[in-house]
Design a protein around this motif. Structure first.
Motif, mmCIF file in Angstrom:
data_model
loop_
_atom_site.group_PDB
_atom_site.id
_atom_site.type_symbol
_atom_site.label_atom_id
_atom_site.label_comp_id
_atom_site.label_asym_id
_atom_site.label_seq_id
_atom_site.Cartn_x
_atom_site.Cartn_y
_atom_site.Cartn_z
ATOM 1 N N LEU A 1 0.858 -1.174 0.000
ATOM 2 C CA LEU A 1 0.000 0.000 0.000
ATOM 3 C C LEU A 1 0.901 1.233 0.000
ATOM 4 N N LEU A 2 0.835 1.998 -1.093
ATOM 5 C CA LEU A 2 1.697 3.165 -1.251
ATOM 6 C C LEU A 2 0.917 4.312 -1.857
ATOM 7 N N ARG A 3 1.481 5.500 -1.734
ATOM 8 C CA ARG A 3 0.884 6.643 -2.411
ATOM 9 C C ARG A 3 0.886 6.370 -3.907
ATOM 10 N N LEU A 4 -0.161 6.790 -4.591
ATOM 11 C CA LEU A 4 -0.251 6.615 -6.031
ATOM 12 C C LEU A 4 0.921 7.302 -6.732
ATOM 13 N N ALA A 5 1.444 8.349 -6.130
ATOM 14 C CA ALA A 5 2.582 9.079 -6.687
ATOM 15 C C ALA A 5 3.843 8.211 -6.774
ATOM 16 N N PHE A 6 3.819 7.028 -6.186
ATOM 17 C CA PHE A 6 4.951 6.101 -6.283
ATOM 18 C C PHE A 6 5.235 5.739 -7.746
ATOM 19 N N LEU A 7 4.246 5.900 -8.606
ATOM 20 C CA LEU A 7 4.426 5.619 -10.030
ATOM 21 C C LEU A 7 5.313 6.645 -10.733
ATOM 22 N N GLU A 8 5.515 7.800 -10.140
ATOM 23 C CA GLU A 8 6.196 8.909 -10.809
ATOM 24 C C GLU A 8 7.717 8.783 -10.771
ATOM 25 N N GLY A 9 8.365 9.436 -11.725
ATOM 26 C CA GLY A 9 9.813 9.603 -11.717
ATOM 27 C C GLY A 9 10.535 8.795 -12.783
#
Length: 186
Positions: free
Chosen positions: A114-122
């Motif tokens: 379970l992680l922030r959706l922003a984990f997809l970025e970068g």
């Protein structure tokens, strides 16, 4: 104060709501073999998965109460010690990539985090994802509120988008994106 509206917990212990764990359980096929939460905190994930019939092993860096902790150690030590079939966890966000790498090295089925959706970025993370078996991203339609553990602070309305990231060892191809949590009450 963080974007979530909560002060930062020293151990990055934040309590995920039971509905969020239940939504993952409903979206995924049943967990078989030994399932581990190496960052079990107060035990929401372990207790919900146990109720769903999973054989759980719970570990954390300290025993926090709530459920019995089988191993008191950090994830880098507890995951290789147990060698579970699958891992389901709300890991410390700042160590998420290392956590996933460690988990994938010592499991044979799935790693659900379970992680922030922003984990997809970068850009760097994009290259990292290209080497990992990311099978599914379950976006929480309803915002998740995760107050710091060990406090009496009630959950507020969530302000950050979260998702369950499911890495599956036998997965080939691009990940599937789905939505969960829109049919459940608070």
């Amino acid at each position: 104060m963080r974007a979530s509206g909560y002060d930062r917990n020293a151990d990055d212990w934040y309590v995920e709501p039971a509905w969020c764990v239940d939504a993952l359980i409903q979206a995924e096929r049943p967990f078989v073999g030994q399932v581990m939460d190496p960052c079990c905190g107060g035990g929401n994930i372990g207790s919900r998965l146990t109720q769903a019939g999973a054989y759980m092993v719970n570990a954390d860096i300290v025993e926090r109460g709530g459920i019995p902790v089988d191993i008191v150690a950090g994830y880098a030590e507890s995951i290789p010690t147990v060698g579970p079939t699958s891992i389901v966890s709300n890991p410390p966000y700042g160590h998420a990539q290392d956590f996933i790498d460690t988990a994938l090295s010592h499991t044979s089925d799935r790693v659900c985090v379970l992680l922030r959706l922003a984990f997809l970025e970068g850009m760097k993370r994009r290259a990292w994802f290209a080497e990992k078996p990311l099978a599914r991203v379950w976006v929480c339609s309803k915002r998740v509120s995760m107050p710091p553990g060990g406090t009496d602070i009630p959950a507020k309305g969530g302000s950050i988008a979260y998702a369950w990231f499911v890495f599956e060892h036998k997965h080939v191809g691009p990940p599937v994106i789905g939505w969960i949590g829109n049919e459940v009450a608070p």
